[in-house]
Design a protein around this motif. Structure first.
Motif, PDB file in Angstrom:
ATOM      1  N   HIS A 126       0.803  -1.229   0.000  1.00 50.05           N
ATOM      2  CA  HIS A 126       0.000   0.000   0.000  1.00 50.05           C
ATOM      3  C   HIS A 126       0.837   1.281   0.000  1.00 50.05           C
ATOM      4  CE1 HIS A 126       0.953  -0.808   4.171  1.00 50.05           C
ATOM      5  NE2 HIS A 126       0.677   0.444   4.448  1.00 50.05           N
ATOM      6  N   GLU A 127       2.165   1.161   0.170  1.00 50.22           N
ATOM      7  CA  GLU A 127       3.042   2.328   0.242  1.00 50.22           C
ATOM      8  C   GLU A 127       3.838   2.559  -1.034  1.00 50.22           C
ATOM      9  OE1 GLU A 127       5.674   1.457   3.484  1.00 50.22           O
ATOM     10  OE2 GLU A 127       4.086   1.533   4.980  1.00 50.22           O
ATOM     11  N   ARG A 128       3.842   1.620  -1.956  1.00 52.06           N
ATOM     12  CA  ARG A 128       4.767   1.660  -3.089  1.00 52.06           C
ATOM     13  C   ARG A 128       4.053   1.882  -4.418  1.00 52.06           C
ATOM     14  NH1 ARG A 128       8.904  -3.125  -1.241  1.00 52.06           N
ATOM     15  NH2 ARG A 128      10.009  -1.853   0.301  1.00 52.06           N
ATOM     16  N   ALA A 129       4.282   3.054  -4.986  1.00 47.27           N
ATOM     17  CA  ALA A 129       3.675   3.384  -6.279  1.00 47.27           C
ATOM     18  C   ALA A 129       4.124   2.421  -7.360  1.00 47.27           C
ATOM     19  CB  ALA A 129       4.020   4.820  -6.656  1.00 47.27           C
ATOM     20  N   PHE A 130       5.384   1.958  -7.294  1.00 44.77           N
ATOM     21  CA  PHE A 130       5.891   1.054  -8.329  1.00 44.77           C
ATOM     22  C   PHE A 130       5.208  -0.301  -8.298  1.00 44.77           C
ATOM     23  CE2 PHE A 130       8.946   0.407  -4.841  1.00 44.77           C
ATOM     24  CZ  PHE A 130       9.035  -0.972  -4.769  1.00 44.77           C
ATOM     25  N   VAL A 131       4.514  -0.614  -7.213  1.00 46.09           N
ATOM     26  CA  VAL A 131       3.708  -1.833  -7.130  1.00 46.09           C
ATOM     27  C   VAL A 131       2.244  -1.509  -7.435  1.00 46.09           C
ATOM     28  CG1 VAL A 131       2.836  -3.621  -5.565  1.00 46.09           C
ATOM     29  CG2 VAL A 131       5.249  -2.978  -5.484  1.00 46.09           C
ATOM     30  N   LEU A 132       1.745  -0.440  -6.852  1.00 42.76           N
ATOM     31  CA  LEU A 132       0.328  -0.109  -7.012  1.00 42.76           C
ATOM     32  C   LEU A 132      -0.036   0.266  -8.451  1.00 42.76           C
ATOM     33  CD1 LEU A 132      -0.379   1.832  -3.713  1.00 42.76           C
ATOM     34  CD2 LEU A 132      -1.340  -0.377  -4.399  1.00 42.76           C
ATOM     35  N   ALA A 133       0.835   0.978  -9.148  1.00 41.31           N
ATOM     36  CA  ALA A 133       0.506   1.391 -10.518  1.00 41.31           C
ATOM     37  C   ALA A 133       0.227   0.180 -11.412  1.00 41.31           C
ATOM     38  CB  ALA A 133       1.601   2.276 -11.091  1.00 41.31           C
ATOM     39  N   PRO A 134       1.146  -0.779 -11.504  1.00 45.09           N
ATOM     40  CA  PRO A 134       0.839  -1.934 -12.358  1.00 45.09           C
ATOM     41  C   PRO A 134      -0.268  -2.829 -11.793  1.00 45.09           C
ATOM     42  CG  PRO A 134       2.991  -2.216 -11.307  1.00 45.09           C
ATOM     43  CD  PRO A 134       2.524  -0.826 -10.999  1.00 45.09           C
ATOM     44  N   LEU A 135      -0.352  -2.936 -10.475  1.00 46.88           N
ATOM     45  CA  LEU A 135      -1.384  -3.765  -9.860  1.00 46.88           C
ATOM     46  C   LEU A 135      -2.773  -3.201 -10.146  1.00 46.88           C
ATOM     47  CD1 LEU A 135      -1.921  -6.270  -8.151  1.00 46.88           C
ATOM     48  CD2 LEU A 135      -1.666  -4.834  -6.105  1.00 46.88           C
ATOM     49  N   GLU A 137      -3.700  -1.627 -12.708  1.00 49.71           N
ATOM     50  CA  GLU A 137      -4.040  -1.902 -14.110  1.00 49.71           C
ATOM     51  C   GLU A 137      -4.770  -3.225 -14.258  1.00 49.71           C
ATOM     52  OE1 GLU A 137      -1.290  -2.044 -17.435  1.00 49.71           O
ATOM     53  OE2 GLU A 137      -0.032  -0.641 -16.335  1.00 49.71           O
ATOM     54  N   ILE A 138      -4.323  -4.236 -13.524  1.00 51.64           N
ATOM     55  CA  ILE A 138      -4.842  -5.588 -13.742  1.00 51.64           C
ATOM     56  C   ILE A 138      -5.905  -6.018 -12.733  1.00 51.64           C
ATOM     57  CG2 ILE A 138      -2.807  -6.362 -15.009  1.00 51.64           C
ATOM     58  CD1 ILE A 138      -1.867  -7.785 -12.451  1.00 51.64           C
ATOM     59  N   CYS A 139      -5.979  -5.358 -11.580  1.00 51.86           N
ATOM     60  CA  CYS A 139      -7.010  -5.750 -10.602  1.00 51.86           C
ATOM     61  C   CYS A 139      -7.376  -4.575  -9.685  1.00 51.86           C
ATOM     62  CB  CYS A 139      -6.602  -6.981  -9.822  1.00 51.86           C
ATOM     63  SG  CYS A 139      -4.939  -7.021  -9.189  1.00 51.86           S
ATOM     64  N   PRO A 140      -7.937  -3.518 -10.268  1.00 50.31           N
ATOM     65  CA  PRO A 140      -8.263  -2.329  -9.475  1.00 50.31           C
ATOM     66  C   PRO A 140      -9.306  -2.568  -8.387  1.00 50.31           C
ATOM     67  CG  PRO A 140      -9.256  -2.189 -11.647  1.00 50.31           C
ATOM     68  CD  PRO A 140      -8.343  -3.379 -11.668  1.00 50.31           C
ATOM     69  N   GLY A 141     -10.189  -3.541  -8.593  1.00 50.32           N
ATOM     70  CA  GLY A 141     -11.255  -3.785  -7.630  1.00 50.32           C
ATOM     71  C   GLY A 141     -10.920  -4.748  -6.513  1.00 50.32           C
ATOM     72  N   TRP A 142      -9.703  -5.321  -6.539  1.00 52.40           N
ATOM     73  CA  TRP A 142      -9.307  -6.280  -5.500  1.00 52.40           C
ATOM     74  C   TRP A 142      -9.250  -5.546  -4.171  1.00 52.40           C
ATOM     75  CZ3 TRP A 142      -5.398 -10.514  -7.094  1.00 52.40           C
ATOM     76  CH2 TRP A 142      -5.284 -11.490  -6.100  1.00 52.40           C
ATOM     77  N   ILE A 143      -9.907  -6.059  -3.183  1.00 57.79           N
ATOM     78  CA  ILE A 143      -9.941  -5.420  -1.866  1.00 57.79           C
ATOM     79  C   ILE A 143      -8.798  -5.951  -1.016  1.00 57.79           C
ATOM     80  CG2 ILE A 143     -11.278  -5.086   0.257  1.00 57.79           C
ATOM     81  CD1 ILE A 143     -13.804  -5.323  -1.535  1.00 57.79           C
ATOM     82  N   HIS A 144      -7.977  -5.028  -0.527  1.00 56.78           N
ATOM     83  CA  HIS A 144      -6.868  -5.387   0.368  1.00 56.78           C
ATOM     84  C   HIS A 144      -7.483  -6.025   1.612  1.00 56.78           C
ATOM     85  CE1 HIS A 144      -3.489  -4.901   3.110  1.00 56.78           C
ATOM     86  NE2 HIS A 144      -2.725  -4.533   2.082  1.00 56.78           N
ATOM     87  N   PRO A 145      -7.100  -7.260   1.945  1.00 55.15           N
ATOM     88  CA  PRO A 145      -7.769  -7.981   3.030  1.00 55.15           C
ATOM     89  C   PRO A 145      -7.560  -7.404   4.431  1.00 55.15           C
ATOM     90  CG  PRO A 145      -5.942  -9.273   2.173  1.00 55.15           C
ATOM     91  CD  PRO A 145      -6.086  -8.074   1.288  1.00 55.15           C
ATOM     92  N   VAL A 146      -6.590  -6.541   4.604  1.00 54.34           N
ATOM     93  CA  VAL A 146      -6.357  -5.931   5.916  1.00 54.34           C
ATOM     94  C   VAL A 146      -6.888  -4.494   5.941  1.00 54.34           C
ATOM     95  CG1 VAL A 146      -4.585  -5.194   7.575  1.00 54.34           C
ATOM     96  CG2 VAL A 146      -4.355  -7.395   6.395  1.00 54.34           C
ATOM     97  N   LEU A 147      -6.546  -3.722   4.913  1.00 55.60           N
ATOM     98  CA  LEU A 147      -6.915  -2.308   4.884  1.00 55.60           C
ATOM     99  C   LEU A 147      -8.355  -2.074   4.429  1.00 55.60           C
ATOM    100  CD1 LEU A 147      -3.607  -0.873   3.406  1.00 55.60           C
ATOM    101  CD2 LEU A 147      -4.286  -1.046   5.804  1.00 55.60           C
ATOM    102  N   GLU A 153      -8.382   2.445  -4.813  1.00 49.94           N
ATOM    103  CA  GLU A 153      -8.438   3.439  -3.730  1.00 49.94           C
ATOM    104  C   GLU A 153      -7.057   3.664  -3.118  1.00 49.94           C
ATOM    105  OE1 GLU A 153     -12.990   2.745  -2.099  1.00 49.94           O
ATOM    106  OE2 GLU A 153     -11.410   1.386  -1.427  1.00 49.94           O
ATOM    107  N   LEU A 154      -6.293   2.601  -2.965  1.00 54.80           N
ATOM    108  CA  LEU A 154      -4.954   2.721  -2.380  1.00 54.80           C
ATOM    109  C   LEU A 154      -4.024   3.557  -3.256  1.00 54.80           C
ATOM    110  CD1 LEU A 154      -4.422  -0.924  -1.050  1.00 54.80           C
ATOM    111  CD2 LEU A 154      -4.888   1.126   0.308  1.00 54.80           C
ATOM    112  N   THR A 155      -4.236   3.533  -4.566  1.00 52.94           N
ATOM    113  CA  THR A 155      -3.357   4.287  -5.469  1.00 52.94           C
ATOM    114  C   THR A 155      -3.445   5.787  -5.232  1.00 52.94           C
ATOM    115  OG1 THR A 155      -5.000   4.483  -7.248  1.00 52.94           O
ATOM    116  CG2 THR A 155      -3.530   2.555  -7.303  1.00 52.94           C
ATOM    117  N   LYS A 156      -4.527   6.250  -4.678  1.00 49.85           N
ATOM    118  CA  LYS A 156      -4.730   7.697  -4.475  1.00 49.85           C
ATOM    119  C   LYS A 156      -3.866   8.265  -3.351  1.00 49.85           C
ATOM    120  CE  LYS A 156      -9.392   7.230  -6.194  1.00 49.85           C
ATOM    121  NZ  LYS A 156     -10.800   7.170  -5.839  1.00 49.85           N
ATOM    122  N   ALA A 157      -3.278   7.403  -2.528  1.00 47.06           N
ATOM    123  CA  ALA A 157      -2.539   7.868  -1.358  1.00 47.06           C
ATOM    124  C   ALA A 157      -1.021   7.830  -1.525  1.00 47.06           C
ATOM    125  CB  ALA A 157      -2.940   7.034  -0.141  1.00 47.06           C
TER     126      ALA A 157
END
Length: 168
Positions: A126-135, A137-147, A153-157
């Motif tokens: 949830h802290e790394r743009a280099f992970v969130l940007a590509p993630l 793309e392929i699964c924007p609706g996946w809900i983070h099981p902890v957050l 939504e996480l990409t906005k932060a």
């Protein structure tokens, strides 16, 4: 989004990164290696992103994500990923140091896993743009099981400075 299917297995998000050697060739070959495993079915592949390195001074990374369906357990999947890293010359010398290939399990269905060798969801996801940007793309609706927020939504932060999407 179906994250677990008794027949097909669990949906898993995997991050890929490289900053040594011919990174694009290495990353594509790693995806090919994953897709040849009969217990792993490739679902989606993101664009590649050139990103500034985190950690000691080193070359920029090429990063991306894939989603796969697998019947492997989290432990066995991690072992498979580590073996692929070694095949491509990965040597673990320093934390966050340069590498030919890095494969990380980001999400495994809606599982929360905490073992000495594997933490899922990935603790820095949830802290790394280099992970969130590509993630995203392929699964924007996946809900983070902890957050309990979607990947979109996480990409906005996060700050996307130093993260550039490349043409595929």
């Amino acid at each position: 989004m179906v994250l677990t299917d008794p027949q097909a297995g669990n949906l898993v998000a995997i991050a890929l990164g490289s900053n040594l050697g011919d990174s694009r060739t290495i990353l594509m070959a790693a995806i090919d290696q994953l897709s040849q495993d009969p217990k792993i079915k490739l679902q989606a592949t993101s664009h590649w992103y050139q990103t500034a390195a985190v950690g000691p001074p080193q070359p920029d990374y090429l990063n991306g994500c894939v989603s796969v369906l697998t019947t492997y357990s989290p432990k066995v999947l991690l072992e498979k990923l580590l073996a692929i890293e070694v095949q491509f010359g990965r040597v673990r010398q320093e934390r966050w140091g340069p590498r030919t290939l890095d494969l990380d399990v980001l999400l495994f269905g809606q599982s929360v896993i905490q073992t000495p060798t594997l933490t899922v969801p990935h603790p820095y996801l949830h802290e790394r743009a280099f992970v969130l940007a590509p993630l995203a793309e392929i699964c924007p609706g996946w809900i983070h099981p902890v957050l309990k927020q979607t990947i979109a939504e996480l990409t906005k932060a996060v700050d996307y400075t130093g993260v550039h999407r490349l043409a595929n």
